[in-house]
Design a protein around this motif. Structure first.
Motif, PDB file in Angstrom:
ATOM      1  N   GLY A  85      56.902  41.398  46.913  1.00  0.00           N
ATOM      2  CA  GLY A  85      56.373  40.343  47.768  1.00  0.00           C
ATOM      3  C   GLY A  85      54.969  40.638  48.267  1.00  0.00           C
ATOM      4  N   PHE A  86      54.400  41.759  47.865  1.00  0.00           N
ATOM      5  CA  PHE A  86      53.057  42.164  48.290  1.00  0.00           C
ATOM      6  C   PHE A  86      52.006  41.237  47.684  1.00  0.00           C
ATOM      7  N   LYS A  87      51.164  40.679  48.547  1.00  0.00           N
ATOM      8  CA  LYS A  87      50.050  39.836  48.113  1.00  0.00           C
ATOM      9  C   LYS A  87      48.821  40.249  48.904  1.00  0.00           C
ATOM     10  N   ASN A  88      47.766  40.619  48.179  1.00  0.00           N
ATOM     11  CA  ASN A  88      46.561  41.116  48.819  1.00  0.00           C
ATOM     12  C   ASN A  88      45.353  40.666  48.004  1.00  0.00           C
ATOM     13  N   GLU A  89      44.534  39.808  48.594  1.00  0.00           N
ATOM     14  CA  GLU A  89      43.400  39.233  47.865  1.00  0.00           C
ATOM     15  C   GLU A  89      42.396  40.303  47.464  1.00  0.00           C
ATOM     16  N   GLN A  90      42.161  41.264  48.342  1.00  0.00           N
ATOM     17  CA  GLN A  90      41.224  42.334  48.006  1.00  0.00           C
ATOM     18  C   GLN A  90      41.728  43.129  46.808  1.00  0.00           C
ATOM     19  N   TYR A  91      43.012  43.410  46.797  1.00  0.00           N
ATOM     20  CA  TYR A  91      43.613  44.135  45.677  1.00  0.00           C
ATOM     21  C   TYR A  91      43.444  43.336  44.382  1.00  0.00           C
ATOM     22  N   ASP A  92      43.757  42.048  44.437  1.00  0.00           N
ATOM     23  CA  ASP A  92      43.628  41.191  43.251  1.00  0.00           C
ATOM     24  C   ASP A  92      42.198  41.199  42.722  1.00  0.00           C
ATOM     25  N   ASN A  93      41.233  41.142  43.619  1.00  0.00           N
ATOM     26  CA  ASN A  93      39.830  41.096  43.207  1.00  0.00           C
ATOM     27  C   ASN A  93      39.387  42.410  42.572  1.00  0.00           C
ATOM     28  N   LEU A  94      39.892  43.525  43.087  1.00  0.00           N
ATOM     29  CA  LEU A  94      39.569  44.817  42.486  1.00  0.00           C
ATOM     30  C   LEU A  94      40.081  44.904  41.054  1.00  0.00           C
ATOM     31  N   VAL A  95      41.294  44.400  40.827  1.00  0.00           N
ATOM     32  CA  VAL A  95      41.862  44.405  39.475  1.00  0.00           C
ATOM     33  C   VAL A  95      41.035  43.515  38.554  1.00  0.00           C
ATOM     34  N   LYS A  96      40.662  42.322  39.030  1.00  0.00           N
ATOM     35  CA  LYS A  96      39.855  41.414  38.215  1.00  0.00           C
ATOM     36  C   LYS A  96      38.512  42.036  37.867  1.00  0.00           C
ATOM     37  N   GLU A  97      37.909  42.710  38.850  1.00  0.00           N
ATOM     38  CA  GLU A  97      36.615  43.341  38.609  1.00  0.00           C
ATOM     39  C   GLU A  97      36.752  44.477  37.605  1.00  0.00           C
ATOM     40  N   ALA A  98      37.847  45.231  37.701  1.00  0.00           N
ATOM     41  CA  ALA A  98      38.079  46.321  36.745  1.00  0.00           C
ATOM     42  C   ALA A  98      38.321  45.782  35.344  1.00  0.00           C
ATOM     43  N   TYR A  99      39.018  44.656  35.235  1.00  0.00           N
ATOM     44  CA  TYR A  99      39.205  43.993  33.947  1.00  0.00           C
ATOM     45  C   TYR A  99      37.861  43.619  33.320  1.00  0.00           C
ATOM     46  N   ALA A 100      36.940  43.182  34.167  1.00  0.00           N
ATOM     47  CA  ALA A 100      35.724  42.529  33.675  1.00  0.00           C
ATOM     48  C   ALA A 100      34.626  43.493  33.254  1.00  0.00           C
ATOM     49  N   THR A 101      34.730  44.772  33.615  1.00  0.00           N
ATOM     50  CA  THR A 101      33.654  45.712  33.292  1.00  0.00           C
ATOM     51  C   THR A 101      34.051  46.651  32.169  1.00  0.00           C
ATOM     52  N   ASP A 102      33.061  47.003  31.349  1.00  0.00           N
ATOM     53  CA  ASP A 102      33.310  48.017  30.329  1.00  0.00           C
ATOM     54  C   ASP A 102      32.703  49.350  30.723  1.00  0.00           C
ATOM     55  N   ASP A 103      32.263  49.458  31.984  1.00  0.00           N
ATOM     56  CA  ASP A 103      31.770  50.712  32.542  1.00  0.00           C
ATOM     57  C   ASP A 103      32.980  51.518  32.998  1.00  0.00           C
ATOM     58  N   ASN A 104      33.321  52.562  32.255  1.00  0.00           N
ATOM     59  CA  ASN A 104      34.554  53.285  32.523  1.00  0.00           C
ATOM     60  C   ASN A 104      34.545  53.962  33.887  1.00  0.00           C
ATOM     61  N   ALA A 105      33.390  54.479  34.303  1.00  0.00           N
ATOM     62  CA  ALA A 105      33.299  55.108  35.622  1.00  0.00           C
ATOM     63  C   ALA A 105      33.572  54.080  36.716  1.00  0.00           C
ATOM     64  N   LYS A 106      33.026  52.892  36.552  1.00  0.00           N
ATOM     65  CA  LYS A 106      33.242  51.828  37.528  1.00  0.00           C
ATOM     66  C   LYS A 106      34.696  51.400  37.541  1.00  0.00           C
ATOM     67  N   ARG A 107      35.300  51.308  36.370  1.00  0.00           N
ATOM     68  CA  ARG A 107      36.706  50.935  36.277  1.00  0.00           C
ATOM     69  C   ARG A 107      37.569  51.904  37.078  1.00  0.00           C
ATOM     70  N   MET A 108      37.341  53.197  36.891  1.00  0.00           N
ATOM     71  CA  MET A 108      38.140  54.197  37.584  1.00  0.00           C
ATOM     72  C   MET A 108      37.946  54.100  39.094  1.00  0.00           C
ATOM     73  N   GLU A 109      36.720  53.865  39.521  1.00  0.00           N
ATOM     74  CA  GLU A 109      36.416  53.718  40.946  1.00  0.00           C
ATOM     75  C   GLU A 109      37.168  52.534  41.541  1.00  0.00           C
ATOM     76  N   LEU A 110      37.187  51.419  40.833  1.00  0.00           N
ATOM     77  CA  LEU A 110      37.862  50.209  41.311  1.00  0.00           C
ATOM     78  C   LEU A 110      39.377  50.420  41.365  1.00  0.00           C
TER      79      LEU A 110
END
Length: 554
Positions: A479-504
């Motif tokens: 039941g967990f819903k968190n907009e910030q969490y969702d946005n971090l996942v979307k941002e990680a999906y969208a980048t091919d910068d592996n360092a950035k992905r790990m940070e997100l």
């Protein structure tokens, strides 16, 4: 947390020195087989193992558990298959091309791939299967639909924002060519092609809701086919004579008993009625593990794997709609006591969700990102419980029940933890065991307060642990819903910068565990199993999945 660093070193040693031992069996009363007795080499190519429960489904589009996937991975095959070390090898696809920008994959299918009924496996079967998973009107909905969101317009179609399935970026350009267009470059996309949600299904399943429950209608394209299914008793697989790589399949039959007792499973193994016992489809009783280490050391396999054992809180249900109460329950558990006194199989106490063994930017993710999201602290736990109860207006805590699927070892862990809660927090928690299918349904429906859970990697990247907790994730049973969490996942999906992905992803994990305590990590798994010495070429991969498809008796 210095002790925890020593534990991570221990895991490294376990991973380095553990070896996959092979195995087989003996007298099979069901078959009257010529398998050997009293430790003799069997005379038939039959491999026998146990499933602790009936698979909830054998539909690749609906499966979400290890039990189902163990059978499905033998009966179906994807575009690629996994090598022993997790590398991608040609499966139904004989080869593939990837565009320079990483957005387009073209899979060239082998023309000798057949369904078990003799029909050709075509690119259209894959397109049909993937769009079936994404169908917004599918009933029941696929819990793993989100695993296809890497494909262009897949999420929009699944959410109903795009009405036309033709807009989804998967297309059979001819019978043996499948073209896939992604939303963003995804470095692990190829490894997903061996995951069950990406398997093809035969067009005959359309309009037949029960197709995966009967051998006659369960048409697969893998090395084996289902010949018998008797609920609560057994599943039997036989070699699929239509399989394209038939000469590599040595076993004639795989017999899977269904017995929900780890003690009975071990006794059957000792009596030469099983060739394999233990993880991932069963368990070795923890109270007999020391005896097993002494008596069957040559057949015992303890292997560190990339999986996490944890409890989940229903964040929509009292009292666990309060984060301080969730944190109090988590802080009041002695994880070292659990792994040292109960499981005793080389497990590591867990304080994060992503386990060791998963790739990070340069090294393992868990080496680059500390899992020190919380610590066990009884005084702080008592303080948080009191504050949480005040915020909820409680004078006493509402009745609390912990559910787990029926298994002796899960029960022992649950009783130990509820005893800790009683001793450390003064809280009485009921323990309820449930049959596997019922248990999964109750978790899916949020019909629980605290539930046992476990998660193994679907592919070797932290995202397989992170994206399941998005607000609409099909495997998010909290039941967990968190907009910030969702946005971090979307941002990680969208980048091919592996360092950035790990940070997100590290930031998302912090929100999940440290800030919200949606999950209560308990330990990082090790696989404990027994294998007879005459089964050869049996493998467990880095996440603990068993592969018997190329095994044989010698």
């Amino acid at each position: 947390m210095k002790k925890h660093k020593k534990m991570l070193l221990l895991m490294t040693l376990i991973l380095a020195f553990s070896s996959v031992l092979a195995a087989c069996g003996a007298n099979n009363n069901d078959q009257g087989a010529n398998n050997g007795e009293n430790g003799e080499k069997p005379k038939e190519q039959i491999f026998r193992m146990n499933l602790a429960s009936d698979p909830p489904t054998l539909d690749p589009g609906l499966a979400q558990d290890n039990t189902s996937n163990t059978v499905i991975s033998a009966v179906f095959e994807g575009l690629v298959i996994k090598g022993e070390d997790g590398t991608e090898l040609p499966g139904v696809a004989k080869n593939w091309d990837v565009s320079e920008d990483g957005l387009k994959y073209v899979f060239n299918l082998r023309q000798d791939a057949k369904w078990s009924n003799g029909d050709s496996v075509t690119a259209k079967d894959f397109e049909f299967a993937w769009k079936r998973v994404l169908d917004p009107n599918a009933a029941p909905a696929s819990p793993y639909a989100y695993q296809l969101y890497y494909i262009k317009n897949a999420e929009a179609y699944n959410n109903g924002d795009v009405a036309d399935a033709g807009e989804v970026g998967v297309k059979a350009t001819d019978d043996y060519t499948l073209e896939v267009t992604l939303e963003n470059p995804t470095p692990y996309f190829l490894s997903l092609m061996s995951f069950q949600t990406y398997f093809p299904v035969h067009s005959s399943v359309e309009g037949n809701a029960s197709w995966a429950t009967k051998p006659d209608t369960l048409i697969g394209n893998g090395p084996f086919k289902v010949s018998q299914m008797t609920k609560g008793q057994k599943i039997e697989l036989v070699k699929n004579d239509q399989y394209w790589d038939l000469e590599s399949i040595k076993l004639d039959k795989v017999s899977m008993s269904i017995v929900n007792s780890s003690a009975t499973e071990l006794a059957s193994y000792r009596n030469n009625e099983l060739d394999y016992a233990g993880h991932p489809t069963g368990n070795i009783p923890t109270d007999q593990l020391n005896a097993v280490k002494n008596e069957l050391s040559d057949e015992l396999m303890i292997k560190g794997i990339s999986s996490t054992y944890f409890y989940i809180f229903n964040t929509t249900e009292e009292p666990f709609d309060n984060v301080k109460i969730r944190k109090a329950f988590s802080m009041a558990v002695d994880r070292n006591a659990i792994v040292e006194k109960i499981t005793q199989g080389g497990q590591l106490p867990a304080f994060g969700f992503v386990p060791p063994g998963i790739k990070g930017e340069h090294e393992e993710y868990r080496e680059e990102v500390s899992d020190a999201y919380f610590e066990e602290n009884l005084e702080e736990a008592k303080k948080l419980l009191e504050e949480g109860m005040q915020e909820k207006g409680y004078t006493t805590l509402p009745e609390v029940t912990l559910i787990h699927n029926s298994d002796d070892n899960h029960k022992k862990i649950a009783l130990a933890i509820t005893d800790m809660w009683k001793k450390n927090l003064g809280v009485t928690v009921k323990v309820q065991n449930q049959e596997w299918g019922v248990f999964l349904k109750n978790r899916d429906n949020l019909d629980y307060q605290i539930a046992r859970s476990g998660w193994g990697a679907d592919y070797n990247d932290p995202m397989t642990y992170i994206d399941m907790w998005t607000s609409n994730g099909g495997n998010n049973d909290t039941g967990f819903k968190n907009e910030q969490y969702d946005n971090l996942v979307k941002e990680a999906y969208a980048t091919d910068d592996n360092a950035k992905r790990m940070e997100l992803m590290a930031e998302a994990e912090k929100i999940l565990v440290e800030e919200n305590q949606v999950v209560m990590p308990l330990y990082y798994y090790s696989s404990v199993s027994l294998v007879k010495p005459w089964v050869k070429n049996l493998h467990l991969d880095y996440k603990g999945d068993i592969d018997f498809t190329r095994a044989y008796i010698e």
